[in-house]
Structure formats: C-alpha cells, structure tokens
Scaffold this motif. Structure first.
Motif, PDB file in Angstrom:
ATOM      1  N   ASP B  61      52.304  47.117  41.629  1.00 14.13           N
ATOM      2  CA  ASP B  61      51.098  47.922  41.924  1.00 14.13           C
ATOM      3  C   ASP B  61      50.124  46.679  40.868  1.00 14.13           C
ATOM      4  O   ASP B  61      50.205  47.314  39.484  1.00 14.13           O
ATOM      5  CB  ASP B  61      50.796  49.600  41.784  1.00 14.13           C
ATOM      6  CG  ASP B  61      51.288  50.282  42.775  1.00 14.13           C
ATOM      7  OD1 ASP B  61      52.576  48.911  43.792  1.00 14.13           O
ATOM      8  OD2 ASP B  61      50.764  51.161  42.856  1.00 14.13           O
ATOM      9  N   GLY B  62      49.369  46.341  41.265  1.00 16.06           N
ATOM     10  CA  GLY B  62      48.485  45.637  40.589  1.00 16.06           C
ATOM     11  C   GLY B  62      46.974  44.910  40.994  1.00 16.06           C
ATOM     12  O   GLY B  62      46.306  45.136  42.396  1.00 16.06           O
ATOM     13  N   GLY B  85      39.882  41.634  48.397  1.00 13.03           N
ATOM     14  CA  GLY B  85      40.909  42.372  48.827  1.00 13.03           C
ATOM     15  C   GLY B  85      42.099  43.438  49.024  1.00 13.03           C
ATOM     16  O   GLY B  85      41.919  43.617  48.148  1.00 13.03           O
ATOM     17  N   ASP B  86      42.612  43.691  50.307  1.00 14.32           N
ATOM     18  CA  ASP B  86      43.407  44.746  49.454  1.00 14.32           C
ATOM     19  C   ASP B  86      44.951  43.915  50.242  1.00 14.32           C
ATOM     20  O   ASP B  86      44.918  44.011  51.598  1.00 14.32           O
ATOM     21  CB  ASP B  86      43.445  46.101  49.569  1.00 14.32           C
ATOM     22  CG  ASP B  86      44.251  47.074  49.540  1.00 14.32           C
ATOM     23  OD1 ASP B  86      45.563  46.587  49.943  1.00 14.32           O
ATOM     24  OD2 ASP B  86      44.082  47.874  48.457  1.00 14.32           O
ATOM     25  N   ILE B  87      45.672  44.016  50.051  1.00  8.11           N
ATOM     26  CA  ILE B  87      47.140  43.891  50.656  1.00  8.11           C
ATOM     27  C   ILE B  87      48.685  44.799  50.706  1.00  8.11           C
ATOM     28  O   ILE B  87      49.162  45.592  50.108  1.00  8.11           O
ATOM     29  CB  ILE B  87      47.838  42.409  50.061  1.00  8.11           C
ATOM     30  CG1 ILE B  87      46.808  41.301  49.955  1.00  8.11           C
ATOM     31  CG2 ILE B  87      49.237  41.789  51.045  1.00  8.11           C
ATOM     32  CD1 ILE B  87      47.550  40.116  49.230  1.00  8.11           C
ATOM     33  N   VAL B 103      42.506  40.679  44.421  1.00  8.52           N
ATOM     34  CA  VAL B 103      42.764  41.259  45.543  1.00  8.52           C
ATOM     35  C   VAL B 103      43.862  42.028  45.114  1.00  8.52           C
ATOM     36  O   VAL B 103      45.017  42.139  44.668  1.00  8.52           O
ATOM     37  CB  VAL B 103      44.032  40.061  46.818  1.00  8.52           C
ATOM     38  CG1 VAL B 103      44.106  40.780  48.022  1.00  8.52           C
ATOM     39  CG2 VAL B 103      42.396  38.944  46.969  1.00  8.52           C
ATOM     40  N   ARG B 104      43.644  43.727  45.403  1.00 10.76           N
ATOM     41  CA  ARG B 104      44.007  44.416  45.347  1.00 10.76           C
ATOM     42  C   ARG B 104      45.651  44.469  45.566  1.00 10.76           C
ATOM     43  O   ARG B 104      45.844  43.877  47.133  1.00 10.76           O
ATOM     44  CB  ARG B 104      44.187  45.588  46.151  1.00 10.76           C
ATOM     45  CG  ARG B 104      44.286  47.106  46.119  1.00 10.76           C
ATOM     46  CD  ARG B 104      44.023  47.865  44.309  1.00 10.76           C
ATOM     47  NE  ARG B 104      44.414  49.073  44.355  1.00 10.76           N
ATOM     48  CZ  ARG B 104      45.766  49.722  43.688  1.00 10.76           C
ATOM     49  NH1 ARG B 104      46.242  48.623  42.297  1.00 10.76           N
ATOM     50  NH2 ARG B 104      45.496  50.486  43.200  1.00 10.76           N
ATOM     51  N   ILE B 105      46.464  44.191  44.980  1.00  8.98           N
ATOM     52  CA  ILE B 105      48.414  44.379  45.779  1.00  8.98           C
ATOM     53  C   ILE B 105      48.995  45.596  45.649  1.00  8.98           C
ATOM     54  O   ILE B 105      49.110  45.977  44.275  1.00  8.98           O
ATOM     55  CB  ILE B 105      48.926  43.020  45.441  1.00  8.98           C
ATOM     56  CG1 ILE B 105      50.155  43.094  46.229  1.00  8.98           C
ATOM     57  CG2 ILE B 105      49.480  43.194  43.727  1.00  8.98           C
ATOM     58  CD1 ILE B 105      50.380  41.118  45.710  1.00  8.98           C
ATOM     59  N   ALA B 117      50.076  35.154  40.023  1.00 13.98           N
ATOM     60  CA  ALA B 117      50.661  36.028  39.437  1.00 13.98           C
ATOM     61  C   ALA B 117      50.115  37.498  39.876  1.00 13.98           C
ATOM     62  O   ALA B 117      48.880  38.047  40.419  1.00 13.98           O
ATOM     63  CB  ALA B 117      49.926  35.817  37.794  1.00 13.98           C
ATOM     64  N   VAL B 118      50.308  39.006  39.327  1.00 12.85           N
ATOM     65  CA  VAL B 118      49.554  39.762  39.164  1.00 12.85           C
ATOM     66  C   VAL B 118      49.331  40.408  37.932  1.00 12.85           C
ATOM     67  O   VAL B 118      50.356  40.394  37.070  1.00 12.85           O
ATOM     68  CB  VAL B 118      51.210  40.441  40.834  1.00 12.85           C
ATOM     69  CG1 VAL B 118      50.052  42.255  39.725  1.00 12.85           C
ATOM     70  CG2 VAL B 118      51.712  40.366  41.287  1.00 12.85           C
TER      71      VAL B 118
END
Lengths: 415, 415
Positions: B61-62, B85-87, B103-105, B117-118
């Motif tokens: 999560d990140g 955004g958010d995925i 972007v929130r993932i 990368a995250v």
C-alpha cells in the motif's frame, strides 16, 4: 495506524494455543469400515474383545519339546529325543509331547500339550525318528504365549489416534471390522478481493485468479478436513459479512483469504468481530511471510483471516490451519510443534532472520553421496506462488534466532 | 538348506534398485480436476499458457511514483509530490503519473502508466493533496513486474511431481482447471497360510485372522496405489499358483504375504518363479525384521513375497512396496533413500545391531522442554503387531552400523 494494529502481535505457537484453548474436537462421529480406516481418527478407545494370541504358538520352525529334556544339550554333547509327530499350521495337535519326545512344528503352529519350548530346526539333525539336539532350550523359548500380544479388555487403539497401517493391522487381528471415527471437520473457505476472479474465469485487465482457495483447500484436505468452498466475496462490508456468516453456519471453522491492502484487512477484522464473541484473539502473528493474519473465535467456532498474498496464505495455512483442523478432527496432538511432518536437513548457505519472528524460507533439497539431506535457500521473490512451486520445501527459522548458519542442522517443512 | 536359500541376500536398497530397474511407471493416465488434484502425479509437464503477473502490480500500500522524483528523499529532506488519484484493486487505472505526481495505490493494484515504483505508505505523510516522501524509491521498488512469477511456455509443474498445495495454487493462478495424471497403480494383495482366516471370521482353534492384508493395503493406499484385495489362498501349489496368476492378471504388481514356515516360503518362491521371466531377483534381504522376503519380476510386473509375520510384513511393505508403488505411479523419486517420510530424533538408549543389516526398532517419541524430539527404543516382542500399535515410530539402524549410541541423532520412520 488503525485500531486493529494496536493489538499485540503474537508468536505463532501462542496464537495457535489461544485458538485451540477455545475450541473442542467436533462432536460428530461416523462408523468407518476397517478397509477404509486409514487416516481416520478413533473417536473412542477401541477395546480388545479377545486375548491374542489365543493359543501358544511356535515362532520358529523346529521341534516342540519339554525344555527339561534339552538341559545341557550342545554340539559337543547333543541330546536325543524321539520324533512322535508333526503339527501343521492351522490344526489342533493330535499328539502330546511326553518325556524325551519331540514333535515337528512349524512357525505359527499351535504348541502341543506337554511341550514348553521349541528348538529351532537349525540346531537339530534328524536321523530317522531320532532328533539330535545341538542346543538346549529354555522354558518358553521360540514360543509365543497366550496374551503376549494383547489381553481381552485392554485398549487396542486409543481415542484420538489417527489410524496408521499398524493400527489397522491390530484391529484386523482382533476381528474389528468397523469402528467409530470422529467425522472429518468441515472448513469453509471464502476468498475476498475485488481484483480476484474464479480459476475458470479469464481475468480482465488488473484482475487475478483465486489462488488461495486451492492451496487452503489442499491444506485442509491433507489435515483430514473437508474443504467447503464458498467462492469469492467482494470487499464490501455487508456482502462480505453475509458470505462469512453463511460459510461459518455450514462449517466447523471459517478460513478467509483476505485482501492484502490495509483497508481490506481492516474490513476483514471488522467482519470477524461481527461474527460472534469472543472475537479476535490475535491480530497479526510473528511469522514471515504471513504477519497480517487474524485469528478469532466466533460463537465457539474458529475463524482465521489469512493474508491475501498466496505465499503468505499457504505458510500460515500450514502453520495454523493445519494443526487446528487436526485438533478439530479429534486427533490427540502433542504440544505445539512444527509437527510430525517436519524433517531435518543440513543448511548449505546462511539464512538471515530477525529474532522474535518465525521465518519460512523456500529451499531446494538434495542428498550428498553419504545420503545426507542438504537444504539450499532460494532467495528473492519468496512471496510468489511459483517460487513455492519451484521449491522442494521451506526452511523453518525459529522465533528466537537471528539467522541460521551454513552447515547448521535445520528443520524443513513441505506446506 | 534349500535351493532358494542359496541365493544371495541383498541389501534393501540394492534389492529395490534391481526391482525398479526392471519396471516402468504404468502407462495409463486419467484426467483429474484441479479441486481433486492433491496427491496425484502429473503425467506430463504442465505448461504455462500465460505470463504471470500479466500486469505490473503494487506489492505494498502506498503511492505510485516516478522513482526519479524521489531521488534523495529522506526524513531529514523529504520530497513533495502532488496527489492526483487513487487506484483501487481490480480496475484499470484512469490516471497517468506525470512528473512530481503521486497516485494512491493498494497492494495488488495495477501500476499506472508513468510510474515505475511504489513508496510504501509508512514512509509518507499526506497533507491535503501534498504527499510528503520520507524515503527514496529505486526503479521497480515495491512493484511486481510482468512475468516475474512465470512466463508463457515455461513448465508450470513438471511431469512426475506428486502435486502439493503449492502446485495446485500455481495451476489455479494459470487457470488450469484439470490435468493429466498417472493413474493410480493397482496392487493385488494375496495372503496365504492354512492357519489364516478372514478378518470377519471367528478363528477356529489354532487359527489366526489375516493381519497382513490390512497393513499392506494401508501402505499401498498411502503410497498412492489402489489395493486390490484378493483374499487368502491355501498353502497348496496348484491353488496358490492359480490365485497368484489371477491377482497379477488384474493388477500392476502382486504382493504375497507368504506363510512364515520354511516349507511355505519355498512354496511361495516356486510359485513366483512360475509366474513369468525373469523371475526371482532377490531371495532374502538384509533387513530385520523381514529377511525372508522374495522380490521378483514376472513378465514385466513386480511380485513381492513378504514374510508372514505381521511386523516383518509391515516393515518390508514400508521399505520396499511403498517406494515401488510410488515409482509405478509415475512419481519422480530421488535416488534410493528412506524417503521424505523419515524424520530425525535423538536416541535416548543405545540400540544394538549387526553390521550388514538394516534394523527397524520400535520406539516411543517425546519432546523435551526445548522441543527436541527424543526416541526411546521398545525392546522385546518387536515382532508382535501390537508392539507396533503401541509404538510411535521405528528407529532405522543403517546397514553399516553395529548399533547406535545414546545421544546419537537417528532417523525414525512411521510405517
């Protein structure tokens, strides 16, 4: 940090102990035929209704004698007895062994009256009707006496025993053609995750197939349980709660394979708390992979929320779900251990770890020329399902170790 | 000494190797559903028809970012990106990550275009629409790239693999809902002995029930075979030959549980020689209990004559019949060993033995406070079936040892 992460992370053994303390073997039983008995658990002590052997038998081919008549016999100073008969197996002897008499006897034959020992044929010579004895026999020598195997009224097979070949053999000897077994526990398996589709479906972009239902079902089956597949629930509170309730209602325990993201894990924990008291016992266990595991007791039934990652889910299924299913299935297990399915190997490369956490590291296994088993860790990508497919076993790094050294003797498991 | 006793007694491993050299996995196959796949053996390599993962995914999560934008970020010197955004998991991203954007993932979500990368959420703070990064991310960090798990065309599960939970999980990931398995080998089991009656019968005086059919069948079943019970044949040449021929005709191998007396053993050897060429390969193996064992190949099918004594029959069934059934069942086994079902323990008392012979000594098992498994040998009456029922395992004394010492690390098996 969310509410649930405030819970203490427990050692796997402690988490399992809490779960086990709160539940009991399932009360249902089944009558199982002896021929189908392998792997079933005896629900009650199975008593011996007979004494075995029921008659004194020869354990060697040779001559039934009175031991007193053989006193002092040796190659230098043989004793001589008169042959008076032959006792085939399966028939009641029609002769009696008198003083200085010998009767030919075969392994398994009933010992004739008068005799109290058997001289094995290798220690004899036969000259017409004269038996030459080159050795003395003590009373009872080469004879199986009545009740030496088991006595009427004794426990033949104890309750809680998962029946092995030998146990079935013992029951066969006693003429036990069926027995009362603990029914196989039913374990509901529910996958969650908006990105997860069934195995038979073609995943859309951004979707994946449900891996965990298959690995958890196999683990349940191997532990003697019946997997009850309940499909895939969406990551929405009301629908997930409904599906979880439905699964728990038709089974003895529920295993959720939760989504991996924090929000979905929190949702799972909320759902589990709604399923009944006392609720969550452990939120997080000190294991890698597999830390985000939820253990709960809901109205007397265990509920286990496994991480969504396939490798994590499989490791925790092996470590927690497997012994739980065995206990629900009535098996009398020793104190918590990695169990009778672990084995030893020599480690070929060092494995780093962190004290306070059990690590499970994929490895290959090979035997050296001396037959010694060696484990070589596979590093990297340990959270992929195909890393586990390509591995022979997992190296178990104990909770208190800060790594394992090359050349060390280690325990490996096959989840 | 009879004709057959002139044959050389072989070491168990050598005897097994001779038998295995002369036979092949059975050619029959079955189509097995994934859900029922546990324990079946893959008949052919199972290929991957897809590449997995099929899309780049977050493993944490990140925030999905361009790694270049995180260069040098630390707690002392954070980087700041704009949240765009958010995925959620399971959906195709409708955003693209531009320069200095985040972007929130979520774990399992598809990585959006532009990102490589995250940064995990634990290394960030969110202030409105500004994401504060406290750590840099290398290219590919916390991202699972396409094909990292398996590539299209690779072997997903190799032929000869007995399928474990992980293998079924890998197949599920690929959408493989059924596969071709080697059929379970059929093993005919024929008991002999004029004194032996079926389990359901009440033995007359001097008679005993058939124990070996049950223990051999359980051993065959555990090794993945199908036991074909052929009942009890009398100790008479013509009838026994007829029954043995009949058993072999309907099965892939024949296991005779021969009478224990020398005359009956000789009869068994004669019968086996009549069943087909090349005939007897080993007459006697260096094992205790179980020496009077006959191994043969008759017209391409293995024939094994086990001793009549229940403990001997079970030990040899474990040592010889079990690996044979696994090989007939298509399993790719490593070189001869006691196999993956043996485990280690520390011996508590010395065990005497004789070099040149493998000994199997019943024992109890217990764990000490440190969790170490200890084996305590049970001496005396080791040839009784209930001695095996009361034991937890058997200590394996290797061929070349003249006994084992207290405190020594030993291998134990559960037949």
């Amino acid at each position: 940090m969310t509410m649930h992460e405030l819970f203490t992370v427990l050692a796997p053994a402690d988490a399992l102990a809490r779960l086990v303390d709160g539940c009991s073997p399932i009360p249902r039983t089944e009558t199982v035929a002896l021929e189908a008995g392998l792997g079933w658990v005896a629900a009650v002590d199975i008593p011996a209704a007979e004494t075995l052997p029921a008659f004194a038998r020869a354990t060697m081919d040779g001559y039934a004698v009175r031991s007193a008549d053989t006193h002092g016999a040796s190659e230098q100073s043989p004793a001589y007895l008169r042959l008076t008969g032959d006792i085939p197996t399966g028939v009641v002897p029609n002769v009696r062994v008198g003083e200085r008499e010998a009767v030919r006897i075969h392994t398994g034959s009933m010992l004739p009256h008068g005799a109290d020992a058997v001289v094995m044929v290798e220690d004899t010579n036969l000259h017409g009707h004269d038996v030459e004895l080159l050795a003395a026999a003590a009373p009872g020598e080469n004879v199986l006496t009545v009740g030496e195997d088991i006595r009427e009224g004794a426990v033949a097979v104890p309750a809680g025993r998962r029946l092995r070949a030998a146990d079935l053999g013992g029951m066969a000897a006693l003429g036990i053609t069926s027995f009362t077994a603990v029914a196989r526990p039913r374990i509901a398996i529910l996958s969650t995750g908006d990105e997860v589709v069934p195995v038979h479906a073609t995943p859309g972009p951004a979707q994946v197939r449900d891996v965990n239902a298959s690995t958890i079902a196999a683990t349940v089956e191997r532990a003697g349980g019946i997997p009850v597949r309940r499909g895939i629930a969406p990551d929405r509170h009301d629908e997930l709660l409904l599906e979880a309730r439905g699964g728990l209602a038709v089974a003895d325990a529920l295993v959720l394979s939760a989504g991996s993201s924090v929000s979905v894990r929190d949702l799972t924990a909320e759902i589990v708390e709604s399923l009944g008291a006392p609720g969550i016992l452990a939120h997080g266990i000190a294991i890698k992979p597999g830390k985000p595991t939820v253990l709960a007791l809901c109205a007397g039934k265990p509920v286990i929320g496994l991480p969504g990652n396939p490798a994590s889910a499989l490791v925790v299924a092996w470590r927690i779900v497997r012994p739980l299913v065995r206990l629900l299935g009535g098996e009398a297990l020793a104190d918590d251990t990695l169990g009778d399915e672990s084995f030893g190997a020599t480690l070929d490369l060092p494995v780093p770890s962190r004290p306070g956490r059990e690590d499970y590291v994929p490895c290959t296994l090979a035997r050296d020329a001396a037959g010694e088993l060696h484990a070589t860790p596979i590093f990297g990508a340990s959270n992929l399902i195909f890393t586990l497919v390509r591995s022979d076993a997992l190296i178990a790094v104990p909770l208190d170790r800060s790594g394992l050294g090359a050349g060390e003797r280690v325990t490996v498991i096959v989840p």
